[in-house]
Design a protein around this motif. Sequence first.
Motif, PDB file in Angstrom:
ATOM      1  N   LEU A 185       0.825  -1.177   0.112  1.00 51.50           N
ATOM      2  CA  LEU A 185      -0.222  -0.130  -0.075  1.00 51.50           C
ATOM      3  C   LEU A 185       0.873   1.232  -0.100  1.00 51.50           C
ATOM      4  CD1 LEU A 185      -3.314   0.696   1.935  1.00 51.50           C
ATOM      5  CD2 LEU A 185      -1.305   2.284   2.411  1.00 51.50           C
ATOM      6  N   VAL A 186       1.805   1.280   0.767  1.00 48.52           N
ATOM      7  CA  VAL A 186       2.844   2.464   0.994  1.00 48.52           C
ATOM      8  C   VAL A 186       3.575   2.601  -0.483  1.00 48.52           C
ATOM      9  CG1 VAL A 186       4.749   3.466   2.057  1.00 48.52           C
ATOM     10  CG2 VAL A 186       3.175   2.137   3.473  1.00 48.52           C
TER      11      VAL A 186
ATOM     12  N   ARG B 157       2.434   1.706  -3.283  1.00 51.94           N
ATOM     13  CA  ARG B 157       1.375   2.255  -4.261  1.00 51.94           C
ATOM     14  C   ARG B 157       1.015   4.045  -3.950  1.00 51.94           C
ATOM     15  NH1 ARG B 157      -1.439  -1.244  -7.316  1.00 51.94           N
ATOM     16  NH2 ARG B 157      -1.357  -3.374  -6.467  1.00 51.94           N
ATOM     17  N   LEU B 158       1.118   4.425  -2.597  1.00 49.46           N
ATOM     18  CA  LEU B 158       0.953   5.571  -2.374  1.00 49.46           C
ATOM     19  C   LEU B 158       2.189   6.619  -2.933  1.00 49.46           C
ATOM     20  CD1 LEU B 158      -1.015   5.903   1.106  1.00 49.46           C
ATOM     21  CD2 LEU B 158      -1.752   7.099  -1.074  1.00 49.46           C
ATOM     22  N   ASN B 159       3.141   5.964  -2.297  1.00 48.31           N
ATOM     23  CA  ASN B 159       4.523   6.755  -2.773  1.00 48.31           C
ATOM     24  C   ASN B 159       4.496   7.036  -4.449  1.00 48.31           C
ATOM     25  OD1 ASN B 159       5.601   7.122  -0.236  1.00 48.31           O
ATOM     26  ND2 ASN B 159       6.693   5.248  -0.160  1.00 48.31           N
ATOM     27  N   ALA B 160       4.261   5.846  -5.112  1.00 45.46           N
ATOM     28  CA  ALA B 160       4.096   6.182  -6.607  1.00 45.46           C
ATOM     29  C   ALA B 160       3.150   7.232  -7.141  1.00 45.46           C
ATOM     30  CB  ALA B 160       3.811   4.844  -7.395  1.00 45.46           C
ATOM     31  N   LEU B 161       2.212   7.382  -6.365  1.00 41.47           N
ATOM     32  CA  LEU B 161       0.986   8.356  -6.743  1.00 41.47           C
ATOM     33  C   LEU B 161       1.679   9.598  -6.234  1.00 41.47           C
ATOM     34  CD1 LEU B 161      -2.239   6.496  -5.707  1.00 41.47           C
ATOM     35  CD2 LEU B 161      -1.493   7.068  -8.114  1.00 41.47           C
TER      36      LEU B 161
ATOM     37  N   LEU C 109      -4.656  11.142   1.712  1.00 43.47           N
ATOM     38  CA  LEU C 109      -4.474   9.755   1.898  1.00 43.47           C
ATOM     39  C   LEU C 109      -3.342   9.480   2.513  1.00 43.47           C
ATOM     40  CD1 LEU C 109      -6.487   7.711  -0.736  1.00 43.47           C
ATOM     41  CD2 LEU C 109      -6.905   8.189   1.650  1.00 43.47           C
ATOM     42  N   ALA C 110      -2.300   9.983   2.080  1.00 42.01           N
ATOM     43  CA  ALA C 110      -0.933   9.595   2.394  1.00 42.01           C
ATOM     44  C   ALA C 110      -0.639  10.154   3.900  1.00 42.01           C
ATOM     45  CB  ALA C 110       0.295  10.341   1.702  1.00 42.01           C
ATOM     46  N   ALA C 111      -1.255  11.297   4.269  1.00 37.98           N
ATOM     47  CA  ALA C 111      -1.163  11.918   5.559  1.00 37.98           C
ATOM     48  C   ALA C 111      -1.723  11.075   6.472  1.00 37.98           C
ATOM     49  CB  ALA C 111      -1.799  13.478   5.441  1.00 37.98           C
ATOM     50  N   VAL C 112      -3.159  10.449   6.185  1.00 33.08           N
ATOM     51  CA  VAL C 112      -4.083   9.696   7.094  1.00 33.08           C
ATOM     52  C   VAL C 112      -3.225   8.526   7.298  1.00 33.08           C
ATOM     53  CG1 VAL C 112      -6.029   8.329   7.113  1.00 33.08           C
ATOM     54  CG2 VAL C 112      -6.149  10.781   6.409  1.00 33.08           C
ATOM     55  N   VAL C 113      -2.692   7.717   6.277  1.00 30.16           N
ATOM     56  CA  VAL C 113      -1.711   6.538   6.692  1.00 30.16           C
ATOM     57  C   VAL C 113      -0.680   6.760   7.593  1.00 30.16           C
ATOM     58  CG1 VAL C 113      -0.397   4.827   5.569  1.00 30.16           C
ATOM     59  CG2 VAL C 113      -2.565   5.521   4.508  1.00 30.16           C
ATOM     60  N   ALA C 114       0.200   8.026   7.303  1.00 33.34           N
ATOM     61  CA  ALA C 114       1.224   8.354   7.954  1.00 33.34           C
ATOM     62  C   ALA C 114       0.787   8.908   9.577  1.00 33.34           C
ATOM     63  CB  ALA C 114       2.067   9.497   7.628  1.00 33.34           C
ATOM     64  N   GLU C 115      -0.073   9.328   9.727  1.00 29.09           N
ATOM     65  CA  GLU C 115      -0.556   9.876  11.011  1.00 29.09           C
ATOM     66  C   GLU C 115      -1.301   8.994  11.698  1.00 29.09           C
ATOM     67  OE1 GLU C 115      -2.127  13.971  10.491  1.00 29.09           O
ATOM     68  OE2 GLU C 115      -0.629  14.571   9.429  1.00 29.09           O
ATOM     69  N   LEU C 116      -2.360   8.440  11.198  1.00 33.78           N
ATOM     70  CA  LEU C 116      -3.292   7.593  11.809  1.00 33.78           C
ATOM     71  C   LEU C 116      -3.030   5.950  11.835  1.00 33.78           C
ATOM     72  CD1 LEU C 116      -6.274   9.836  11.103  1.00 33.78           C
ATOM     73  CD2 LEU C 116      -4.936   9.694  13.341  1.00 33.78           C
ATOM     74  N   GLY C 117      -2.495   5.544  10.241  1.00 36.00           N
ATOM     75  CA  GLY C 117      -2.213   4.221  10.176  1.00 36.00           C
ATOM     76  C   GLY C 117      -3.181   3.636   9.224  1.00 36.00           C
ATOM     77  N   VAL C 118      -2.677   2.700   8.604  1.00 36.96           N
ATOM     78  CA  VAL C 118      -3.345   1.835   7.231  1.00 36.96           C
ATOM     79  C   VAL C 118      -4.753   1.492   7.939  1.00 36.96           C
ATOM     80  CG1 VAL C 118      -3.251   0.006   5.708  1.00 36.96           C
ATOM     81  CG2 VAL C 118      -1.102   1.364   6.331  1.00 36.96           C
ATOM     82  N   ASP C 119      -4.893   0.934   8.719  1.00 36.64           N
ATOM     83  CA  ASP C 119      -6.097   0.605   9.356  1.00 36.64           C
ATOM     84  C   ASP C 119      -7.388   1.613   9.253  1.00 36.64           C
ATOM     85  OD1 ASP C 119      -5.083   1.947  11.642  1.00 36.64           O
ATOM     86  OD2 ASP C 119      -5.883   0.235  12.838  1.00 36.64           O
ATOM     87  N   ARG C 120      -7.127   3.165   9.232  1.00 33.70           N
ATOM     88  CA  ARG C 120      -7.852   3.925   9.115  1.00 33.70           C
ATOM     89  C   ARG C 120      -8.608   3.793   7.676  1.00 33.70           C
ATOM     90  NH1 ARG C 120      -9.550   6.617  13.650  1.00 33.70           N
ATOM     91  NH2 ARG C 120      -7.958   6.116  15.005  1.00 33.70           N
ATOM     92  N   LEU C 121      -8.119   3.432   6.520  1.00 29.12           N
ATOM     93  CA  LEU C 121      -8.748   3.148   5.585  1.00 29.12           C
ATOM     94  C   LEU C 121      -9.750   1.809   5.198  1.00 29.12           C
ATOM     95  CD1 LEU C 121      -5.460   3.962   3.130  1.00 29.12           C
ATOM     96  CD2 LEU C 121      -7.179   5.559   4.112  1.00 29.12           C
ATOM     97  N   GLY C 122     -10.392   1.955   4.843  1.00 26.14           N
ATOM     98  CA  GLY C 122     -11.532   0.652   4.840  1.00 26.14           C
ATOM     99  C   GLY C 122     -12.539   0.783   3.671  1.00 26.14           C
ATOM    100  N   ARG C 123     -13.192  -0.525   3.548  1.00 22.15           N
ATOM    101  CA  ARG C 123     -14.329  -0.695   2.750  1.00 22.15           C
ATOM    102  C   ARG C 123     -15.330  -0.951   3.625  1.00 22.15           C
ATOM    103  NH1 ARG C 123     -14.348   0.473  -2.626  1.00 22.15           N
ATOM    104  NH2 ARG C 123     -12.346   0.366  -3.459  1.00 22.15           N
TER     105      ARG C 123
END
Length: 145
Positions: free
Chosen positions: A47-48, A50-54, A88-102
């Motif tokens: 996931l990281v 993919r975000l870095n590439a974006l 999205l990158a900031a949310v992942v960095a500050e809060l964690g990957v588990d904050r993104l969901g379906r």
Amino acid sequence: MDLTSYAEWALRLVNDPDPPPELRGLRDELAVVFDAAEDEQAPVERLVERLNALLVRYPVRPQLTDHDGRGWHLHLAEEDAAGAVMGLAAVVAELGVDRLGRCQEPRCRQAFLDTSSNRSRRYCSPRCASRANVAAFRARQRDSS
């Protein structure tokens, strides 16, 4: 600088069934990020990556603004691809990957950001949560009969 609102723009784009043609590719790329967050078998590094590439493809260009009477502060372009990716990158960095969901309601699967204090969100909206709870209740009623 709170980047959550920019992540919410990414969320609206991911959940848009018919975005403008110029944003369809980005929508699909951001959807892959949410799918990777849901895949418990996939390493977080995927996931990281993919975000870095974006982030490389959509460089952020912040600007100073005093539009709202709060004095000078930084803003990213509103509803901009770079802002969505950065959010999205900031949310992942500050809060964690588990904050993104379906959404866990089987007929929905919309993307969401879990901003709950205990990381417990499973549905994209109260409507989907209610639908899932009613379905579970009815299933229990059938099973007990």
